[in-house]
Each structure stands twice: as structure tokens, then as C-alpha cells.
Design a protein around this motif. Structure first.
Motif, mmCIF file in Angstrom:
data_model
loop_
_atom_site.group_PDB
_atom_site.id
_atom_site.type_symbol
_atom_site.label_atom_id
_atom_site.label_comp_id
_atom_site.label_asym_id
_atom_site.label_seq_id
_atom_site.Cartn_x
_atom_site.Cartn_y
_atom_site.Cartn_z
ATOM 1 N N GLU A 188 0.873 -1.080 0.073
ATOM 2 C CA GLU A 188 -0.132 -0.083 -0.122
ATOM 3 C C GLU A 188 0.749 1.189 0.176
ATOM 4 O OE1 GLU A 188 -2.355 -0.717 3.508
ATOM 5 O OE2 GLU A 188 -3.829 -2.055 2.389
ATOM 6 N N ALA A 238 1.372 3.849 -3.310
ATOM 7 C CA ALA A 238 0.872 5.452 -3.127
ATOM 8 C C ALA A 238 1.943 6.278 -3.427
ATOM 9 C CB ALA A 238 0.567 5.756 -1.605
ATOM 10 N N GLU A 273 -4.088 -3.731 -5.908
ATOM 11 C CA GLU A 273 -4.895 -4.535 -4.913
ATOM 12 C C GLU A 273 -3.975 -5.667 -4.650
ATOM 13 O OE1 GLU A 273 -8.241 -6.069 -7.519
ATOM 14 O OE2 GLU A 273 -7.742 -4.371 -8.598
ATOM 15 N N ARG A 318 -2.730 2.286 -8.143
ATOM 16 C CA ARG A 318 -3.715 1.755 -7.275
ATOM 17 C C ARG A 318 -3.330 0.228 -7.408
ATOM 18 N NH1 ARG A 318 -8.449 0.258 -9.012
ATOM 19 N NH2 ARG A 318 -9.301 -1.035 -7.395
#
Length: 155
Positions: free
Chosen positions: A88, A92, A99, A97
């Protein structure tokens, strides 16, 4: 004069010119981190969906003591949580993005299953640094030989 046959049109091609789903294997090792960075760059440039897959595999020695599995499960769960946070944060930072998907099992089988299920256009993994994989075959080699999707093995 004989009538000429109409030229055959190629079959309709699904998808786009670039990948729309990029699957990358990630275990936290330096080669898998480089693979993740490469996959993130491809996904960002192509506007593709990036799916980061972590396959939880218990250490071989842990399988020898089935009467005490709880510390292993806790350790694996903590490792997965740490990797999720890392993915994550890195996504960023890269402006993409991602998953994160965690599954248990054998890495080759699970990556193949998920890449097929997600209709991946590209699978990215890091090169193995283990000496035994040169003789027995690494995950990257096995994925390339399966020839189901384009595979990039990042050194």
C-alpha cells in the motif's frame, strides 16, 4: 472470369493494445520488490489493473511439528499484514492503485490460478536467487514454460 473470394477478416480481438491486468508475485524479497516496481510502472503507464499476489507458504520445518501450528499461523499472518502495508505504501508512492491478494498454497499453482481467474495480460515475478532453483527450476522458469500469459522475470 472467376469470382474472387472476399478477403477473410481476422477474428475480433478482445482487449487493448497494452495489458489491462498485471499480476505480480510478491514475497518481500529484493527480487520480488524489483518485480513489483516494474509491474507498477507498467500498470501506471498502461492504465492497467495491478494485482499484487502474496502466496503464504509455511516453512518446511514447520510442517514437521503439526502439534504446535499456532505460532506459525500467527507469524505468517503478521508477515502478510506487513507485506500488505508495504504494498500500500509503495503503490501510493508510485502513484498507482494496487490490489493485494494473499492466498495459501504452492506459489506456482496459486499464481497460475489467479492469473487465469483474473484474465491477466502479464505476469511479473522476481528472479530466484536460490542456487537449487538453477537445477530444479525456479518459479519464473515454470511460469514461462506454462506459456499461458506473457511472463516477465525481473532480475
Amino acid at each position: 472470369m472467376a469470382e474472387e473470394a472476399a478477403p477473410q477478416r481476422p477474428a475480433f480481438e478482445l482487449g487493448t493494445d497494452g495489458p489491462s491486468v498485471v499480476v505480480v508475485g510478491f514475497d518481500g524479497s529484493p527480487p520480488s520488490a524489483r518485480a513489483g516496481a516494474y509491474a507498477a510502472g507498467v500498470a501506471r503507464r498502461e492504465g492497467a489493473r495491478l494485482v499484487v499476489v502474496h502466496v503464504e507458504t509455511p516453512p518446511v520445518m514447520a510442517l514437521l511439528s503439526p502439534d504446535q501450528p499456532w505460532p506459525i499461523r500467527e507469524t505468517m499472518a503478521q508477515r502478510t499484514a506487513d507485506l500488505r502495508t508495504q504494498v500500500e505504501d509503495d503503490a501510493a508512492h508510485a502513484g498507482v492503485r494496487a490490489e493485494f491478494v494473499a492466498v495459501r498454497g504452492e506459489p506456482f499453482a496459486q499464481l497460475c490460478r489467479l492469473a487465469t481467474q483474473l484474465r491477466a495480460d502479464l505476469v511479473v515475478v522476481g528472479a530466484s536467487a536460490r542456487v537449487g532453483h538453477r537445477l530444479l527450476g525456479s518459479l519464473g522458469n515454470r511460469l514461462v514454460r506454462s506459456s499461458r500469459w506473457p511472463v516477465v522475470v525481473v532480475p
